[in-house]
Design an enzyme around this catalytic site. Structure first.
Site, PDB file in Angstrom:
ATOM      1  N   ASP A  15       8.885 -17.680  12.185  1.00 40.03           N
ATOM      2  CA  ASP A  15       8.081 -17.028  11.367  1.00 40.03           C
ATOM      3  C   ASP A  15       8.446 -15.374  11.011  1.00 40.03           C
ATOM      4  O   ASP A  15       7.978 -14.399  11.800  1.00 40.03           O
ATOM      5  CB  ASP A  15       6.558 -16.875  12.030  1.00 40.03           C
ATOM      6  N   ASP A  20      12.942 -13.084  14.930  1.00 37.12           N
ATOM      7  CA  ASP A  20      13.330 -14.504  14.200  1.00 37.12           C
ATOM      8  C   ASP A  20      14.461 -14.164  13.167  1.00 37.12           C
ATOM      9  O   ASP A  20      15.299 -14.871  13.012  1.00 37.12           O
ATOM     10  CB  ASP A  20      12.143 -14.709  13.321  1.00 37.12           C
ATOM     11  N   ASN A  44       3.857 -14.347  12.632  1.00 36.81           N
ATOM     12  CA  ASN A  44       4.285 -12.705  12.644  1.00 36.81           C
ATOM     13  C   ASN A  44       3.530 -12.207  11.288  1.00 36.81           C
ATOM     14  O   ASN A  44       3.205 -10.849  11.023  1.00 36.81           O
ATOM     15  CB  ASN A  44       5.655 -12.532  12.464  1.00 36.81           C
ATOM     16  N   THR A 129      10.575 -20.793  16.912  1.00 38.98           N
ATOM     17  CA  THR A 129      10.476 -19.278  17.190  1.00 38.98           C
ATOM     18  C   THR A 129       8.965 -18.824  16.694  1.00 38.98           C
ATOM     19  O   THR A 129       8.770 -17.524  16.620  1.00 38.98           O
ATOM     20  CB  THR A 129      11.633 -18.812  16.891  1.00 38.98           C
ATOM     21  N   PHE A 170       1.748 -14.761  22.162  1.00 38.16           N
ATOM     22  CA  PHE A 170       1.448 -14.958  20.621  1.00 38.16           C
ATOM     23  C   PHE A 170       1.740 -16.328  20.375  1.00 38.16           C
ATOM     24  O   PHE A 170       0.748 -16.985  19.561  1.00 38.16           O
ATOM     25  CB  PHE A 170       2.022 -13.894  20.044  1.00 38.16           C
ATOM     26  N   ASN A 171       2.694 -17.010  20.337  1.00 48.13           N
ATOM     27  CA  ASN A 171       3.214 -18.260  19.588  1.00 48.13           C
ATOM     28  C   ASN A 171       2.055 -19.240  20.117  1.00 48.13           C
ATOM     29  O   ASN A 171       1.681 -20.134  19.438  1.00 48.13           O
ATOM     30  CB  ASN A 171       4.652 -18.454  19.655  1.00 48.13           C
ATOM     31  N   HIS A 244      12.985 -11.641  21.404  1.00 48.59           N
ATOM     32  CA  HIS A 244      12.810 -12.865  22.053  1.00 48.59           C
ATOM     33  C   HIS A 244      13.600 -13.891  21.189  1.00 48.59           C
ATOM     34  O   HIS A 244      14.212 -14.718  22.034  1.00 48.59           O
ATOM     35  CB  HIS A 244      11.277 -13.154  21.680  1.00 48.59           C
ATOM     36  N   ASP A 245      13.656 -14.206  20.246  1.00 50.20           N
ATOM     37  CA  ASP A 245      13.646 -15.579  19.466  1.00 50.20           C
ATOM     38  C   ASP A 245      15.144 -15.965  19.666  1.00 50.20           C
ATOM     39  O   ASP A 245      15.527 -17.029  19.726  1.00 50.20           O
ATOM     40  CB  ASP A 245      13.259 -15.423  18.092  1.00 50.20           C
TER      41      ASP A 245
HETATM   42  O1  RIB Z   1       5.278 -13.362  21.634  1.00 52.93           O
HETATM   43  C1  RIB Z   1       6.578 -13.165  20.874  1.00 52.93           C
HETATM   44  C2  RIB Z   1       6.816 -14.068  19.776  1.00 52.93           C
HETATM   45  O2  RIB Z   1       5.832 -14.217  18.665  1.00 52.93           O
HETATM   46  C3  RIB Z   1       8.194 -14.122  19.056  1.00 52.93           C
HETATM   47  O3  RIB Z   1       8.335 -15.022  18.567  1.00 52.93           O
HETATM   48  C4  RIB Z   1       7.866 -13.235  17.857  1.00 52.93           C
HETATM   49  O4  RIB Z   1       8.559 -13.396  16.718  1.00 52.93           O
HETATM   50  C5  RIB Z   1       6.422 -13.588  17.655  1.00 52.93           C
HETATM   51  O5  RIB Z   1       6.590 -14.791  16.597  1.00 52.93           O
HETATM   52 CA    CA Z   2       8.869 -15.380  16.216  1.00 52.92          CA
END
Ligand code: RIB
Ligand code: CA
Length: 334
Positions: A15, A20, A44, A129, A170-171, A244-245
């Protein structure tokens, strides 16, 4: 080296999204990754924006050949929540991006996933991701693929607190039912949660190494980190943003960068205050069989050397210039 010493075929479901976008650059550049396709999802930003952003990142990377399919616009059930408060109105705010040099394929994300998995000479790794809705939809619509998928490695959840809510990352918050389907599918799963990715901070020293590169790819990445960093300062009081990703891709390329633990993992789908939280049984208190490998510790210096070398190599390949002096990076870790 990656296992079997030849490129790992993957589909990247994402996303984009600033982190990403770095993951896409790493996957495109690494000779140990065979990026067969990108599928996009809401998260996102809207799936339309995520798709436009993915195409623009591939144009920046000189990888317009990678097929991109449009995926889920929202979760399997529940309300659609987006992360524009972190990634900006476009989902990839900051630098001006090149126009796409390709268009999405006509097929849906699950149709492209099925096509790539069914036609591959070797088992495919699904890297997710964003909200894991597309992977769950593939499993639900085509259960026959489950035995043929090498593994699912996803960025999401946490062994500790969340970010989008105090309890949920979040994901996994965006589509907990989807993660529940994937966790119950029987496909080998690796979970890269916030407890791991918060070790992958784009410190000022890291961003300076991007800025010092002599090409647009490095400078674009630095500007992404600038915007991403301002969001992380404003929302969560981070001095530096956790990227993160790319941790998922890095773990495929250099397995020694991440330490894992076999655990039972569940995702809360009903909690009034805890919906989307991942419950990771690190010490086997439930006595239930492990259903995932959970990332615990990151070699952050090694991670950033890998990511920065990839960005610099990509920049050199697409613009013919580089400041890449192998070994130089290893002196000034993050
Ligand atoms: O919480 C972080 C995740 O949520 C990452 O993948 C960021 O790109 C969002 O998608
Ligand atoms: Ca992401």
């Amino acid at each position: 080296m990656a296992p079997e010493n030849h490129p790992i075929p993957i589909i990247l479901d994402c996303d984009p999204g600033h982190d990403d976008a770095i993951a896409i650059l790493l996957a495109v550049q690494s000779p140990l990754i065979d990026l067969r396709a990108i599928t996009t999802t809401f998260g996102n930003c809207s799936v339309a924006d995520a798709t436009r952003n993915a195409l623009r990142v591939l144009a920046l990377a000189g990888a317009g050949r990678v097929p991109v399919a449009i995926g889920a616009a929202g979760p399997l059930t529940g309300v659609t929540e987006l992360g524009n408060y972190v990634h900006g109105a476009s989902g990839l705010d900051g630098p001006t991006m090149p126009e796409p040099v390709s268009a999405p394929v006509e097929r849906s994300a699950t149709e492209l996933m099925l096509e790539v998995i069914s036609s591959s000479e070797r088992p495919i790794t699904l890297v997710a991701t964003g909200p894991i809705t597309n992977v769950a939809a593939l499993i639900r619509e085509h259960p026959e693929v489950v035995p043929t998928v090498r593994e699912v490695i996803f960025m999401g959840g946490s062994t500790e607190r969340g970010n989008h809510t105090p309890a949920a990352e979040f994901n996994t918050y965006a589509d907990p039912e989807a993660l529940d389907i994937v966790l119950r599918s029987g496909i080998p799963i690796r979970m890269v949660g916030l407890n791991l990715t918060h070790q992958a901070l784009a410190t000022p020293a890291i961003v300076e190494r991007m800025q010092a590169m002599s090409h647009v790819v490095g400078h674009t990445a630095a500007e992404w980190m600038g915007f991403f960093g301002s969001s992380y300062r404003n929302v969560w009081e981070f001095d530096s943003p956790p990227v993160h990703d790319p941790c998922t891709i890095a773990a495929l390329i250099r397995p020694e960068l991440v330490r894992w633990r076999e655990c039972f993992v569940a995702v809360e789908t009903r909690g009034e205050w805890t919906r989307g939280a991942t419950v990771v049984d690190l010490f086997n208190r439930y006595g239930r069989p492990a259903n995932a490998r959970v990332a615990i510790e990151l070699d952050a210096a090694g991670y950033w050397d890998l990511v920065l070398d990839a960005i610099d190599a990509l920049g050199a390949a697409t613009t013919g210039s580089s400041t890449r002096h192998l070994g130089e990076h290893r002196r000034d870790g993050p």
